[in-house]
Design an enzyme around this catalytic site. Structure first.
Site, PDB file in Angstrom:
ATOM      1  N   GLU A   1      -0.501  86.303  51.196  1.00  0.00           N
ATOM      2  CA  GLU A   1      -0.890  85.720  49.918  1.00  0.00           C
ATOM      3  C   GLU A   1      -2.365  86.035  49.714  1.00  0.00           C
ATOM      4  OE1 GLU A   1      -1.269  81.242  48.057  1.00  0.00           O
ATOM      5  OE2 GLU A   1      -2.361  81.816  49.858  1.00  0.00           O
TER       6      GLU A   1
ATOM      7  N   HIS B   1       5.185  76.946  44.886  1.00  0.00           N
ATOM      8  CA  HIS B   1       4.713  75.569  45.052  1.00  0.00           C
ATOM      9  C   HIS B   1       3.277  75.375  44.587  1.00  0.00           C
ATOM     10  CE1 HIS B   1       3.142  77.758  48.464  1.00  0.00           C
ATOM     11  NE2 HIS B   1       2.310  76.767  48.701  1.00  0.00           N
ATOM     12  N   ASP B   2       2.566  76.456  44.311  1.00  0.00           N
ATOM     13  CA  ASP B   2       1.158  76.372  43.932  1.00  0.00           C
ATOM     14  C   ASP B   2       0.920  76.535  42.436  1.00  0.00           C
ATOM     15  OD1 ASP B   2      -0.265  75.774  46.230  1.00  0.00           O
ATOM     16  OD2 ASP B   2      -0.374  77.850  46.891  1.00  0.00           O
TER      17      ASP B   2
END
Length: 541
Positions: free
Chosen positions: A275, A337-338
């Site tokens: 990421e 989820h972010d």
């Protein structure tokens, strides 16, 4: 432990299952609760793996389930090799892994190597004195003569990236919460310890790792100030007022990634994906996947933070990754989820189901590996979470932003008419949005036209057409609303067309092509393409 320089680089791993793979992201707190405490857990995941397998994905990525005080819900790790009791035990993880493999699913887990929790044994020892065995395992620095922090660096979650510690009479660095001190990954001993944690999970049989916040792994040892960012764009936190050239993106990060790749290679066909966020994410994604000595793939936030989905956005993202061998393999995700769920960010008044159906088909048509976030296969919109129920520290700090991370982390709805939509027998840690009940798995499973069943069809299509998994991507035309591209070459090529605009537009399938899939289109051989309409076609045999 063997380093990258001590081991030959293979020209190509024997198996590259991850090329073109579809990976389903599980956020364990919100997937399924097996023990009625309101929090999802590993046995809950195991019990529901059949649902994931039915989609036709290649792998699952499980967000952190490690021992943690949960200040940042698992991304503050207190023990890299332990399972937090709220999620279960190591034996529960082993059972999950065994079941997943039996169902033909690979398992990828998160690793957070830029920072730990302040409850980690390493940090507790490090902060005791300036001369203990782990004194240099974190980033410590003396104050400036006036007592202020060593540099102007700001944390992602708000406020200075430095916190004073009275025991050492020094500041420690934290790029996120003050309870998430940054590891000093310049220290070779720290690198060795991180490699040991990776080996622990590889020995248990995991198939790969998603590496969190990779470009935060190393800092400028001279602690020079970040330059000011004079950007006229709206800024909601102090972090946005700087160019982050000193507290992240250090040029030695690739050397550490090479050590990780060497270890993973020794276990066979394991997969490493990074990421990478920030202003220089694109350059770093390429750097971190450059040559087969580094990571297999990387993804950024190009789609996750985009306000609109347009053909131009897709063209720009894809154009940044060419087909040159050895330059890394792209990975894409529309939701996780972010970030707020893509349907809520991009539908903008259009029919959400129609938009979700089209969006999934677009995602599985892209060149690269793709991540499907839990609930995306149901077309879930961003959930409404009242302020008093917010859990996410970033959302609380930056309230009243309209779309925080909690709205993407609410429980997955399994059974429409069951208490808490079948997620748990008790009130869950985040509320179930009533709008999600009607989109529950049990209702969609029985409806052949549901987003869930479309998702299964689209994923089967990707499996059936190798061009969609690994074929080159060539854009056709530059229309502002209609996105057209070809995947692959010759007789196996697939033509893909999507109307990302708000109005029906003239468009006709070229001669010599036969539809293999379409959505929101009454006649795929017609003279127009409706808004949110999509057609995929193969060459006429």
């Amino acid at each position: 432990m063997e380093t990258a320089s001590e081991a030959p680089v293979e020209s190509r791993e024997a198996a590259q299952w991850w090329r073109g793979a579809v990976i389903y992201q599980i956020y364990p707190r919100s997937f399924a609760d097996s023990n009625a405490d309101g929090i999802g857990d590993l046995p809950g995941i195991t019990a529901r793996l059949d649902h994931i397998a039915s989609l036709g994905v290649d792998a699952v990525w499980i967000s952190p389930f490690f021992t943690s005080p949960m200040k940042d819900f698992g991304y503050d790790v207190a023990d890299y090799c332990g399972v937090d009791p709220i999620f279960g035990t190591l034996e529960d993880f082993d059972a999950l892994l065994e079941t997943a493999h039996r169902l033909g699913l690979k398992v990828i887990i998160d690793q957070v190597y830029s920072h730990t929790s302040d409850q980690h044994a390493w940090f507790r020892e490090s902060r005791e004195s300036r001369d203990n065995a782990k004194a240099d395992w974190y980033v410590w620095a003396d104050p400036k003569p006036d007592g202020s922090p060593p540099s102007n660096w700001q944390s992602v979650f708000g406020g200075p990236a430095w916190t004073w510690d009275s025991r050492r009479e020094q500041y420690y660095l934290h790029n996120f919460l003050s309870s998430q001190p940054d590891l000093n990954v310049h220290n070779r001993e720290v690198q060795d310890a991180l490699l040991d944690t990776m080996a622990f999970w590889l020995d248990r049989g995991v198939d790969g790792f998603r590496l969190d916040a990779v470009n935060f792994m190393m800092h400028d040892p001279e602690l020079r100030d970040n330059p000011v960012n004079p950007s006229p764009k709206k800024r909601t936190r102090p972090f946005d007022f700087q160019h982050h050239t000193r507290n992240q993106s250090h040029p030695d990060i690739p050397r550490v990634l090479e050590r990780l790749r060497t270890l993973a290679r020794s276990y066979g066909d394991r997969f490493l994906v990074a990421e990478v966020g920030g202003e220089t994410a694109l350059e770093e994604m390429k750097l971190y996947t450059e040559t087969e000595a580094r990571l297999h793939s990387a993804y950024g936030f190009f789609y996750l933070y985009a306000a609109d989905l347009t053909p131009d956005l897709v063209r720009r993202c894809a154009a940044e990754w060419d087909s040159v061998e050895g330059d890394g393999w792209p990975a894409w995700t529309f939701s996780n989820h972010d970030a707020p769920r893509a349907v809520s960010r991009w539908a903008k008044g259009r029919d959400r189901k129609a938009f979700a159906d089209m969006l999934l088909l677009l995602l599985v048509s892209l060149r690269g590996s793709v991540f499907v976030y839990q609930g995306e296969e149901l077309g879930l919109p961003q959930a409404e979470v009242p302020f008093e129920r917010l859990q996410d520290p970033e959302a609380i700090t930056n309230w009243p932003q309209t779309l925080g991370r909690d709205g993407a982390r609410t429980p997955l709805p399994w059974t429409a008419d069951a208490p808490h939509a079948g997620f748990s027998a008790v009130e869950p840690w985040l509320p179930v949005d009533p709008a999600h009940r009607v989109l529950a798995v049990d209702r969609q499973d029985a409806d052949p036209d549901s987003t869930l069943n479309h998702a299964r069809r689209w994923l089967r299509l990707r499996q059936d057409h190798p061009a969609l998994r690994e074929g080159e991507l060539v854009f056709i035309g530059e229309d502002a609303d209609i996105l057209v591209f070809r995947r692959g070459e010759g007789r196996e090529a697939v033509l893909c067309a999507f109307n990302l605009g708000f109005e029906e537009k003239p468009w006709r399938l070229p001669d010599g092509w036969v539809p293999v899939a379409h959505v929101n289109v009454a006649d795929p051989a017609g003279d127009s393409l409706p808004a949110m309409g999509a057609v995929l076609a193969r060459r006429r045999r």
